[in-house]
Design a protein around this motif. Structure first.
Motif, PDB file in Angstrom:
ATOM      1  N   TYR A 101       0.838  -0.790   0.114  1.00  0.00           N
ATOM      2  CA  TYR A 101      -0.245  -0.104  -0.036  1.00  0.00           C
ATOM      3  C   TYR A 101       0.660   1.274   0.199  1.00  0.00           C
ATOM      4  N   GLY A 102       1.984   1.259   0.749  1.00  0.00           N
ATOM      5  CA  GLY A 102       2.326   2.289   0.453  1.00  0.00           C
ATOM      6  C   GLY A 102       3.616   2.577   0.002  1.00  0.00           C
ATOM      7  N   ALA A 103       3.938   1.785  -0.776  1.00  0.00           N
ATOM      8  CA  ALA A 103       4.723   1.503  -1.685  1.00  0.00           C
ATOM      9  C   ALA A 103       4.338   2.380  -2.991  1.00  0.00           C
ATOM     10  N   MET A 104       2.822   1.487  -3.428  1.00  0.00           N
ATOM     11  CA  MET A 104       2.055   1.840  -4.420  1.00  0.00           C
ATOM     12  C   MET A 104       1.856   3.346  -4.684  1.00  0.00           C
ATOM     13  N   GLY A 105       1.618   4.659  -3.439  1.00  0.00           N
ATOM     14  CA  GLY A 105       1.119   5.337  -3.111  1.00  0.00           C
ATOM     15  C   GLY A 105       2.577   6.340  -3.299  1.00  0.00           C
ATOM     16  N   GLY A 106       4.022   5.703  -2.840  1.00  0.00           N
ATOM     17  CA  GLY A 106       5.169   6.854  -3.252  1.00  0.00           C
ATOM     18  C   GLY A 106       5.506   7.073  -4.744  1.00  0.00           C
ATOM     19  N   ALA A 107       5.110   5.234  -6.157  1.00  0.00           N
ATOM     20  CA  ALA A 107       4.946   4.699  -7.223  1.00  0.00           C
ATOM     21  C   ALA A 107       3.703   6.233  -7.602  1.00  0.00           C
ATOM     22  N   LEU A 108       2.596   5.831  -7.236  1.00  0.00           N
ATOM     23  CA  LEU A 108       1.612   6.772  -7.442  1.00  0.00           C
ATOM     24  C   LEU A 108       2.077   8.205  -8.238  1.00  0.00           C
ATOM     25  N   PHE A 109       2.567   8.373  -6.450  1.00  0.00           N
ATOM     26  CA  PHE A 109       2.964  10.497  -6.460  1.00  0.00           C
ATOM     27  C   PHE A 109       4.137  11.031  -7.372  1.00  0.00           C
TER      28      PHE A 109
ATOM     29  N   ALA B  73      10.442   3.899  -9.343  1.00  0.00           N
ATOM     30  CA  ALA B  73      10.221   3.171  -8.908  1.00  0.00           C
ATOM     31  C   ALA B  73      11.099   2.465  -7.711  1.00  0.00           C
ATOM     32  N   VAL B  74      12.066   3.514  -8.411  1.00  0.00           N
ATOM     33  CA  VAL B  74      13.603   3.352  -6.936  1.00  0.00           C
ATOM     34  C   VAL B  74      13.481   4.235  -5.171  1.00  0.00           C
ATOM     35  N   THR B  75      12.816   5.384  -5.878  1.00  0.00           N
ATOM     36  CA  THR B  75      12.150   6.220  -4.604  1.00  0.00           C
ATOM     37  C   THR B  75      11.613   5.272  -3.376  1.00  0.00           C
ATOM     38  N   VAL B  76      10.915   4.095  -4.391  1.00  0.00           N
ATOM     39  CA  VAL B  76       9.657   3.532  -2.924  1.00  0.00           C
ATOM     40  C   VAL B  76      10.796   2.399  -2.434  1.00  0.00           C
ATOM     41  N   LEU B  77      11.671   1.897  -2.917  1.00  0.00           N
ATOM     42  CA  LEU B  77      12.747   0.209  -2.286  1.00  0.00           C
ATOM     43  C   LEU B  77      12.309   1.284  -0.676  1.00  0.00           C
ATOM     44  N   PRO B  78      13.325   2.096  -0.805  1.00  0.00           N
ATOM     45  CA  PRO B  78      13.520   2.604   0.971  1.00  0.00           C
ATOM     46  C   PRO B  78      12.068   2.495   1.842  1.00  0.00           C
TER      47      PRO B  78
ATOM     48  N   VAL C   7      11.460  -1.765   3.196  1.00  0.00           N
ATOM     49  CA  VAL C   7      12.593  -1.675   3.590  1.00  0.00           C
ATOM     50  C   VAL C   7      12.051  -1.483   4.930  1.00  0.00           C
ATOM     51  N   VAL C   8      12.194   0.135   4.987  1.00  0.00           N
ATOM     52  CA  VAL C   8      11.405   0.236   6.705  1.00  0.00           C
ATOM     53  C   VAL C   8      10.497  -0.205   7.144  1.00  0.00           C
ATOM     54  N   VAL C   9       8.857  -0.353   6.563  1.00  0.00           N
ATOM     55  CA  VAL C   9       8.382  -1.377   6.311  1.00  0.00           C
ATOM     56  C   VAL C   9       8.336  -2.493   6.764  1.00  0.00           C
ATOM     57  N   LEU C  10       8.971  -3.750   6.196  1.00  0.00           N
ATOM     58  CA  LEU C  10       9.637  -4.584   6.788  1.00  0.00           C
ATOM     59  C   LEU C  10      10.127  -4.513   7.917  1.00  0.00           C
ATOM     60  N   GLY C  11      11.269  -3.817   7.740  1.00  0.00           N
ATOM     61  CA  GLY C  11      11.287  -3.549   8.946  1.00  0.00           C
ATOM     62  C   GLY C  11      10.482  -3.360  10.307  1.00  0.00           C
ATOM     63  N   ALA C  12      10.421  -2.496  10.581  1.00  0.00           N
ATOM     64  CA  ALA C  12       8.927  -1.953  11.224  1.00  0.00           C
ATOM     65  C   ALA C  12       8.319  -3.367  11.749  1.00  0.00           C
ATOM     66  N   GLY C  13       8.242  -4.131  10.742  1.00  0.00           N
ATOM     67  CA  GLY C  13       7.430  -5.659  11.383  1.00  0.00           C
ATOM     68  C   GLY C  13       8.119  -6.341  11.589  1.00  0.00           C
ATOM     69  N   ALA C  14       9.743  -6.639  11.387  1.00  0.00           N
ATOM     70  CA  ALA C  14      10.571  -7.544  11.951  1.00  0.00           C
ATOM     71  C   ALA C  14      10.714  -6.378  13.160  1.00  0.00           C
TER      72      ALA C  14
ATOM     73  N   GLY D 278      15.268 -16.208   3.615  1.00  0.00           N
ATOM     74  CA  GLY D 278      15.175 -16.205   2.635  1.00  0.00           C
ATOM     75  C   GLY D 278      13.633 -14.716   2.485  1.00  0.00           C
ATOM     76  N   THR D 279      12.401 -15.138   3.186  1.00  0.00           N
ATOM     77  CA  THR D 279      11.746 -14.465   2.650  1.00  0.00           C
ATOM     78  C   THR D 279      11.906 -13.296   2.921  1.00  0.00           C
ATOM     79  N   TRP D 280      12.575 -12.373   3.667  1.00  0.00           N
ATOM     80  CA  TRP D 280      12.442 -11.337   3.233  1.00  0.00           C
ATOM     81  C   TRP D 280      13.261 -10.460   1.889  1.00  0.00           C
ATOM     82  N   PRO D 281      14.106 -11.137   1.434  1.00  0.00           N
ATOM     83  CA  PRO D 281      14.149  -9.912   0.174  1.00  0.00           C
ATOM     84  C   PRO D 281      13.459 -10.514  -1.156  1.00  0.00           C
ATOM     85  N   VAL D 282      12.731 -11.837  -0.694  1.00  0.00           N
ATOM     86  CA  VAL D 282      11.634 -12.429  -1.920  1.00  0.00           C
ATOM     87  C   VAL D 282      10.863 -11.373  -1.991  1.00  0.00           C
TER      88      VAL D 282
END
Length: 184
Positions: free
Chosen positions: A3-11, A47-52, A55-62, A72-76
């Motif tokens: 959801y967050g990455a989608m918004g970042g890419a769209l904007f 596309a590149v600007t959404v990568l951080p 990573v931040v959202v997944l990192g916060a989840g962990a 192996g699931t995290w990088p996938v």
């Protein structure tokens, strides 16, 4: 994360709309840069600007919420979520060359929320009426979400998901190039 990455890419379209309002396209018109080159650069930027953020959202989840997944699931997940939002970067570029100023941001916000709801990012698609569910499964938001959902279940993406996302990406890229040429 999707959801967050989608918004970042769209904007990314908002930045393009601002560039247009400041006359940047007039400057580009006198350069030998082909339309596809500039549009591609904007797509890559979006596309590149959404990568951080992914990573931040997944990192916060962990780290903060105790989400535990196989290593192996995290990088996938990062790669799949990133690939899933590519159509939205293309759509953002198209919006940026179609609308000007704050109108572009407003239109993108409406589309963002509508696609998020329709795509099952706010509520499960299974809770939707049958007709809406069928429409949802053709939406890029649902297919982007399904990449992550399947990865969490240890499953690879389906061919249908990849095909639908590729079709939306190509359609939105073509729209972006067309709108760029018309904006000149």
């Amino acid at each position: 994360a999707t959801y967050g990455a989608m918004g970042g890419a769209l904007f990314i379209g908002g930045a393009i709309a601002m560039e247009r309002s400041k006359g940047w396209l007039d400057q580009l018109a006198v350069t030998p840069l082909p339309a596809h080159g500039y549009v591609t650069a904007k797509l890559v930027s979006g596309a590149v600007t959404v990568l951080p953020s992914i990573v931040v959202v997944l990192g916060a989840g962990a780290l903060l919420s105790g989400v535990r997944l196989p290593a192996g699931t995290w990088p996938v997940l990062v790669v799949l979520i990133w690939a899933g939002v590519l159509p939205f970067a293309a759509l953002g570029v198209a919006f940026g060359y179609t609308l000007k100023g704050q109108v572009a941001n407003l239109a993108m916000m409406i589309v963002y929320f509508a696609m998020s709801v329709l795509g099952g990012l706010w509520l499960p698609v299974q809770a939707m009426p049958a007709g809406m569910r069928a429409l949802a499964e053709l939406s890029p938001a649902y297919q982007a979400g399904s990449l992550g959902w399947r990865a969490l279940d240890g499953l690879p993406p389906t061919g249908a998901s990849l095909a639908v996302l590729a079709a939306w990406t190509l359609l939105f890229c073509a729209l972006a190039v067309w709108r760029y040429r018309r904006a000149l």
